[in-house]
Design a protein around this motif. Structure first.
Motif, short mmCIF file in Angstrom:
data_model
loop_
_atom_site.label_atom_id
_atom_site.label_comp_id
_atom_site.label_asym_id
_atom_site.label_seq_id
_atom_site.Cartn_x
_atom_site.Cartn_y
_atom_site.Cartn_z
N VAL A 3 0.85 -1.19 0.00
CA VAL A 3 0.00 0.00 0.00
C VAL A 3 0.89 1.24 0.00
CG1 VAL A 3 -1.77 1.30 1.23
CG2 VAL A 3 -1.84 -1.20 1.24
N LEU A 4 0.67 2.10 -0.98
CA LEU A 4 1.35 3.40 -1.05
C LEU A 4 0.35 4.45 -0.61
CD1 LEU A 4 3.09 3.08 -4.56
CD2 LEU A 4 4.00 2.40 -2.32
N GLU A 5 0.53 4.96 0.59
CA GLU A 5 -0.41 5.94 1.12
C GLU A 5 -0.25 7.29 0.43
OE1 GLU A 5 -2.87 5.84 3.07
OE2 GLU A 5 -2.71 3.99 4.25
N GLN A 6 -1.36 7.97 0.24
CA GLN A 6 -1.34 9.30 -0.37
C GLN A 6 -0.47 10.24 0.46
OE1 GLN A 6 -5.15 10.89 -1.46
NE2 GLN A 6 -4.46 13.00 -1.33
N GLY A 7 0.42 10.90 -0.23
CA GLY A 7 1.27 11.86 0.44
C GLY A 7 1.09 13.25 -0.15
N ASP A 8 2.01 14.14 0.18
CA ASP A 8 2.01 15.48 -0.40
C ASP A 8 2.82 15.40 -1.69
OD1 ASP A 8 1.88 18.12 -0.95
OD2 ASP A 8 3.23 18.77 0.65
N ALA A 9 2.17 15.01 -2.76
CA ALA A 9 2.75 14.69 -4.08
C ALA A 9 2.93 13.19 -4.20
CB ALA A 9 4.02 15.47 -4.35
N MET A 10 4.18 12.69 -4.22
CA MET A 10 4.39 11.28 -4.54
C MET A 10 4.77 10.43 -3.34
SD MET A 10 6.18 10.81 -8.26
CE MET A 10 7.50 11.95 -7.95
N THR A 11 4.30 9.16 -3.39
CA THR A 11 4.75 8.11 -2.48
C THR A 11 5.21 6.95 -3.36
OG1 THR A 11 3.15 8.72 -0.77
CG2 THR A 11 4.06 6.50 -0.67
N GLY A 12 6.30 6.31 -2.96
CA GLY A 12 6.78 5.21 -3.80
C GLY A 12 7.73 4.26 -3.11
N ILE A 13 8.06 3.20 -3.82
CA ILE A 13 9.07 2.24 -3.38
C ILE A 13 10.03 2.00 -4.54
CG2 ILE A 13 7.67 1.07 -1.64
CD1 ILE A 13 7.13 -1.14 -3.76
N THR A 14 11.27 1.73 -4.21
CA THR A 14 12.31 1.49 -5.21
C THR A 14 13.05 0.21 -4.87
OG1 THR A 14 12.59 3.88 -5.50
CG2 THR A 14 14.36 2.47 -6.33
N TYR A 45 13.01 -8.29 -21.14
CA TYR A 45 12.30 -8.83 -19.98
C TYR A 45 10.83 -8.45 -20.05
CZ TYR A 45 12.60 -4.04 -18.13
OH TYR A 45 12.48 -2.69 -17.95
N GLU A 46 10.05 -9.13 -19.24
CA GLU A 46 8.62 -8.82 -19.11
C GLU A 46 8.30 -8.70 -17.63
OE1 GLU A 46 5.40 -10.43 -21.85
OE2 GLU A 46 5.12 -11.66 -20.06
N LEU A 47 7.69 -7.59 -17.25
CA LEU A 47 7.33 -7.34 -15.86
C LEU A 47 5.81 -7.32 -15.75
CD1 LEU A 47 9.17 -4.99 -13.47
CD2 LEU A 47 6.69 -5.03 -13.43
N THR A 48 5.27 -8.04 -14.77
CA THR A 48 3.83 -8.09 -14.58
C THR A 48 3.48 -7.76 -13.14
OG1 THR A 48 3.88 -10.47 -14.09
CG2 THR A 48 3.49 -9.82 -16.38
N LEU A 49 2.29 -7.21 -12.93
CA LEU A 49 1.80 -6.90 -11.59
C LEU A 49 0.32 -6.61 -11.68
CD1 LEU A 49 2.09 -3.25 -10.58
CD2 LEU A 49 3.23 -3.98 -12.71
N GLU A 50 -0.29 -6.45 -10.52
CA GLU A 50 -1.65 -5.93 -10.43
C GLU A 50 -1.60 -4.65 -9.60
OE1 GLU A 50 -5.05 -8.57 -9.82
OE2 GLU A 50 -3.65 -10.24 -9.94
N ALA A 51 -2.36 -3.65 -10.02
CA ALA A 51 -2.36 -2.35 -9.34
C ALA A 51 -3.79 -1.86 -9.17
CB ALA A 51 -1.54 -1.34 -10.11
N MET A 52 -4.01 -1.11 -8.10
CA MET A 52 -5.34 -0.59 -7.79
C MET A 52 -5.24 0.85 -7.30
SD MET A 52 -7.86 -1.61 -4.59
CE MET A 52 -8.05 -3.34 -5.01
N ALA A 94 -2.44 3.94 -3.45
CA ALA A 94 -2.39 2.84 -4.42
C ALA A 94 -2.06 1.54 -3.72
CB ALA A 94 -1.35 3.14 -5.49
N ALA A 95 -2.42 0.44 -4.38
CA ALA A 95 -2.07 -0.89 -3.90
C ALA A 95 -1.44 -1.68 -5.05
CB ALA A 95 -3.29 -1.62 -3.35
N LEU A 96 -0.43 -2.48 -4.72
CA LEU A 96 0.29 -3.28 -5.71
C LEU A 96 0.42 -4.70 -5.21
CD1 LEU A 96 3.30 -0.80 -6.10
CD2 LEU A 96 1.25 -0.81 -7.53
N LYS A 97 0.41 -5.67 -6.11
CA LYS A 97 0.65 -7.06 -5.71
C LYS A 97 1.13 -7.87 -6.92
CE LYS A 97 -4.13 -8.74 -6.37
NZ LYS A 97 -5.28 -9.41 -5.70
N ASP A 98 1.60 -9.09 -6.62
CA ASP A 98 2.02 -10.04 -7.65
C ASP A 98 3.02 -9.42 -8.63
OD1 ASP A 98 0.36 -11.94 -6.55
OD2 ASP A 98 -1.32 -11.47 -7.87
#
Length: 214
Positions: A61-72, A87-94, A204-208
């Motif tokens: 879960v990426l919580e709403q911030g003041d502009a961007m929230t992310g992971i690297t 390469y091929e990258l796959t995921l599900e996002a919401m 946002a939410a990310l998985k798989d």
């Protein structure tokens, strides 16, 4: 194996090659970049005013911030798991809450970076940022799509030497040749390099999250 069966199998391989279909048996296995339990291998991106990033019920879960929230992806995890090309990258996002992009996927194109935007510029823009210096809202990859809050979207990104393609729920949304194009990222997402996810004023939410070498 009798001769007739061998001939049929051989003809099938030739036919698949002729029409450009991959042999499923030749596909390399996918590697998971998210264990479903922790942020191991990832770090919270140091965006100014970012929200929290955590794992909840098997999702990031990426919580709403003041502009961007992310992971690297950490350098160690990137070196161990992530190719730079082919390469091929796959995921599900919401999109959980908010009205802007819920998947800003920064990825390598060889030694160059690029970002795939899903739901940007007020909620509907899909495309690559940046292509020949033009961002996802104003280049040849720009498309528009409605996204519902609370719905998972399957995203597939394919990065080959000659072409970048992307699909959302099996609908092709990006198809661009790499030749004669310069790939880059906007300065706001430089901290997402070489591989990262970000959301803009949006939870946002990310998985798989998985990657497979071509």
């Amino acid at each position: 194996m009798n001769r007739s069966f061998s001939v049929v199998m051989a003809c099938g391989v030739v036919l698949r090659a002729a029409v450009g279909l991959a042999d499923p048996a030749a596909e390399k296995p996918a590697v998971s970049l998210f264990d479903g339990k922790t942020l191991a291998g990832w770090k919270i991106t140091d965006f100014a005013g970012h929200g929290d990033a955590r794992v909840e019920d098997g999702t990031i879960v990426l919580e709403q911030g003041d502009a961007m929230t992310g992971i690297t992806l950490t350098p160690e995890k990137f070196t161990a798991s992530m190719p730079k090309i082919d390469y091929e990258l796959t995921l599900e996002a919401m999109r959980v809450d908010g009205n802007d992009f819920f998947c800003g996927l920064t990825f390598p194109v060889g030694d160059d970076p690029c970002t795939m935007i899903v739901g940007g510029w007020g909620g509907s823009v899909v495309g690559l940022s940046s292509l020949n210096g033009e961002d996802a809202s104003q280049n040849e990859t720009t498309t528009f799509q409605s996204f519902n809050k609370g719905k998972w979207y399957a995203i597939r990104l394919r990065v080959a030497k000659d072409r970048i393609q992307a699909w959302i729920d099996d609908e092709k949304v990006v198809d661009v040749a790499t030749a004669d194009h310069k790939f880059s990222v906007r300065v706001e997402v430089e901290a997402s390099r070489p591989l990262g996810f970000a959301s803009w004023y949006t939870t946002a939410a990310l998985k798989d999250i998985k990657v497979r070498k071509l």
